[in-house]
Design a protein around this motif. Structure first.
Motif, short mmCIF file in Angstrom:
data_model
loop_
_atom_site.label_atom_id
_atom_site.label_comp_id
_atom_site.label_asym_id
_atom_site.label_seq_id
_atom_site.Cartn_x
_atom_site.Cartn_y
_atom_site.Cartn_z
N MET A 197 0.53 -1.11 0.01
CA MET A 197 0.03 -0.01 -0.25
C MET A 197 0.69 1.39 -0.42
O MET A 197 1.73 1.02 0.25
CB MET A 197 -0.74 -0.38 1.63
N SER A 198 0.60 2.20 -1.17
CA SER A 198 1.37 3.06 -1.05
C SER A 198 1.18 4.33 0.27
O SER A 198 0.07 4.40 0.50
CB SER A 198 1.30 4.15 -2.15
N ILE A 199 2.15 5.62 0.38
CA ILE A 199 1.76 5.86 0.78
C ILE A 199 1.41 7.63 0.90
O ILE A 199 1.22 8.17 -0.60
CB ILE A 199 3.45 6.67 2.25
N SER A 200 0.80 7.84 1.27
CA SER A 200 -0.53 8.95 1.00
C SER A 200 0.01 10.27 1.58
O SER A 200 0.84 10.57 1.95
CB SER A 200 -1.83 9.42 1.51
N VAL A 201 0.52 11.19 0.48
CA VAL A 201 1.31 12.34 0.34
C VAL A 201 0.46 13.50 -0.09
O VAL A 201 0.14 14.54 -1.10
CB VAL A 201 2.89 12.60 0.07
N VAL A 202 0.64 14.37 1.31
CA VAL A 202 -0.87 15.81 1.02
C VAL A 202 0.49 17.40 0.51
O VAL A 202 0.42 17.21 1.71
CB VAL A 202 -1.66 16.38 1.92
N HIS A 203 0.33 17.46 -0.08
CA HIS A 203 0.90 18.64 -0.61
C HIS A 203 0.53 20.00 -0.69
O HIS A 203 -0.09 20.28 -1.78
CB HIS A 203 2.04 18.56 -2.22
N HIS A 204 0.77 20.60 0.88
CA HIS A 204 0.10 22.44 0.60
C HIS A 204 1.29 23.20 -0.11
O HIS A 204 2.07 23.15 0.30
CB HIS A 204 0.05 22.54 2.01
N THR A 205 0.85 23.73 -1.14
CA THR A 205 1.71 24.35 -1.84
C THR A 205 0.65 25.83 -2.57
O THR A 205 -0.77 26.15 -2.26
CB THR A 205 2.35 23.98 -3.02
N ASP A 206 1.37 26.71 -3.37
CA ASP A 206 0.89 27.85 -4.19
C ASP A 206 2.07 28.61 -5.03
O ASP A 206 3.22 28.14 -4.84
CB ASP A 206 1.11 29.03 -3.02
N PRO A 207 1.60 27.89 -6.35
CA PRO A 207 2.67 29.00 -7.78
C PRO A 207 3.42 30.12 -7.14
O PRO A 207 3.98 30.34 -7.41
CB PRO A 207 1.89 28.83 -8.21
N GLY A 208 2.22 31.24 -6.46
CA GLY A 208 3.61 32.33 -6.53
C GLY A 208 4.37 31.99 -4.71
O GLY A 208 4.85 33.46 -4.89
N CYS A 209 4.68 31.08 -4.77
CA CYS A 209 5.76 31.09 -3.23
C CYS A 209 6.91 30.85 -3.63
O CYS A 209 7.27 29.66 -4.03
CB CYS A 209 4.87 30.26 -2.36
N PRO A 210 8.16 31.14 -3.07
CA PRO A 210 9.44 31.02 -3.49
C PRO A 210 10.52 29.91 -3.37
O PRO A 210 11.34 29.72 -3.55
CB PRO A 210 10.14 32.33 -3.64
N TRP A 211 9.35 29.74 -1.58
CA TRP A 211 9.62 28.68 -0.81
C TRP A 211 9.55 27.85 -1.65
O TRP A 211 9.82 26.35 -1.47
CB TRP A 211 9.76 28.87 0.49
N ALA A 212 7.80 27.05 -1.82
CA ALA A 212 8.03 26.20 -2.32
C ALA A 212 9.01 25.54 -4.29
O ALA A 212 9.00 24.61 -4.20
CB ALA A 212 6.19 26.08 -2.94
N TYR A 213 9.14 26.91 -5.47
CA TYR A 213 9.40 27.00 -5.83
C TYR A 213 10.46 26.36 -5.56
O TYR A 213 10.58 25.66 -6.19
CB TYR A 213 9.41 28.24 -6.64
N SER A 214 11.80 27.02 -4.26
CA SER A 214 12.79 26.06 -4.55
C SER A 214 12.64 25.29 -3.75
O SER A 214 14.19 24.08 -4.09
CB SER A 214 13.20 27.31 -2.81
N ALA A 215 12.13 24.48 -3.26
CA ALA A 215 11.99 22.41 -3.06
C ALA A 215 11.35 22.43 -4.73
O ALA A 215 11.26 20.65 -3.83
CB ALA A 215 10.62 22.38 -2.24
N GLU A 216 10.78 22.27 -5.15
CA GLU A 216 11.09 21.76 -6.73
C GLU A 216 12.26 20.88 -6.72
O GLU A 216 10.96 19.27 -7.23
CB GLU A 216 10.61 22.34 -8.60
N PRO A 217 13.84 20.84 -6.42
CA PRO A 217 14.43 19.83 -6.54
C PRO A 217 14.13 18.55 -5.92
O PRO A 217 14.20 17.06 -5.78
CB PRO A 217 15.59 20.44 -6.46
N HIS A 218 13.57 18.75 -3.89
CA HIS A 218 13.39 17.60 -3.20
C HIS A 218 12.11 16.68 -3.78
O HIS A 218 11.34 15.53 -3.79
CB HIS A 218 12.54 18.73 -1.87
N LEU A 219 10.96 17.77 -4.67
CA LEU A 219 9.77 17.05 -4.78
C LEU A 219 10.28 15.85 -6.10
O LEU A 219 9.86 14.93 -5.87
CB LEU A 219 8.50 17.92 -5.26
N ARG A 220 11.15 16.09 -6.97
CA ARG A 220 11.31 15.29 -7.90
C ARG A 220 12.89 14.70 -7.20
O ARG A 220 12.07 13.15 -8.04
CB ARG A 220 11.99 16.02 -8.76
N ALA A 221 13.04 14.59 -6.64
CA ALA A 221 14.02 13.41 -5.42
C ALA A 221 12.70 12.00 -5.19
O ALA A 221 13.05 11.20 -5.02
CB ALA A 221 14.63 13.86 -4.36
#
Length: 288
Positions: free
Chosen positions: A1-25
């Motif tokens: 059974m997979s782990i559920s991940v709820v991702h709270h984000t916003d397209p205009g947040c630089p912190w969220a943008y900077s975390a894109e590499p972590h999400l790809r990983a």
């Protein structure tokens, strides 16, 4: 059974943008072992909310430089026109999501790239419509029409309400905010759920923090190890930026080698196996 991940984000947040590499990983390492769901926070409805906090175009440009140098995502240092509300962009993502999860994620990523590499204010159709139409595989007309669709509005307000129903561990981590009423998650916040257990990584976190959450929820989850762009690019048909490729190349806890990643990507382009598209001070590398 997979782990559920709820991702709270916003397209205009630089912190969220900077975390894109972590999400790809995380996507690369765990694949289908993680089941993602995105919740749009809706940071602001109008630019005036940011103006009231003292945000200016020149200050935001300076912040872009700081984020660029710290996290290595593509940025533009052209003088920004000024702050922008994120409500319209969030609604467009919700509208695209009605065409499937991948459609919503593709538009969200395109909006992030445009937001931080184009100095225009991203709170009008003049700026946002070309971004929507640039995303292949979605019905752009339907997405744009969704701005006037009561279903889209209801879904967006449901997202906003969920982002403002904060789990106590997020508050304990000091990674929440209270800018428009109720306490809310900051972006990016990840909520991991598995077999009746929940772990919260609120706000910007290191990749290691996410790995620790996942390992505690399911230590048997299959993982892929580090790999070069000849393997990773085909797994991400919409492309990766240099720092994302670098992170996927390095072993856990090692520092990414941006120069080595770029050299490997240039080799792929020379071999006709990748394509480079300039993006801000960097590039988006696409598989061929």
């Amino acid at each position: 059974m997979s782990i559920s991940v709820v991702h709270h984000t916003d397209p205009g947040c630089p912190w969220a943008y900077s975390a894109e590499p972590h999400l790809r990983a995380l996507e690369w390492r765990y694949g289908n072992g993680l089941a993602w769901r995105t919740v749009l926070i809706g940071l602001t409805e109008s630019a005036e909310q940011y103006v009231a906090r003292g945000y200016t175009g020149d200050q935001m440009t300076k912040w872009n430089i700081e984020f660029r140098d710290r996290f290595h995502m593509p940025y533009s240092t052209d003088l920004r026109e000024g702050p922008a509300g994120t409500g319209m962009a969030c609604r467009l993502v919700v509208s695209a999501r009605l065409q499937g999860y991948e459609a919503g994620e593709a538009l969200l990523r395109a909006l992030r790239f445009s937001w931080f590499t184009n100095p225009r204010r991203h709170d009008s159709l003049e700026v946002l419509e070309p971004v929507v139409r640039s995303v292949s595989g979605i019905d752009a007309d339907v997405v744009l029409a969704g701005l006037d669709d009561p279903e889209v509005e209801a879904l967006y307000q449901a997202d906003r309400a969920e982002a403002r129903s904060v789990a106590p561990p997020a508050s304990a981590q000091g990674k929440t905010a209270q800018t428009d009423g109720p306490e809310r998650y900051t972006a990016p916040s990840l909520v991991f759920e598995h077999d009746g257990r929940t772990l919260v990584a609120a706000g910007w976190q290191s990749l290691t923090a996410y790995d620790v959450c996942i390992a505690n929820l399911d230590p048997t989850l299959t993982q892929r190890g580090p790999a070069g762009p000849d393997e990773t690019l085909p797994a991400f048909p919409r492309g990766l930026v240099t720092c994302e490729v670098a992170l996927l190349m390095c072993a856990r806890n090692d520092d990414p080698n941006l120069a080595a990643a770029e050299e490997a990507l240039v080799d792929l382009v020379a071999a006709g196996k990748a394509r480079r598209v300039a993006l801000g001070n960097d590039a988006l590398w696409l598989p061929v």
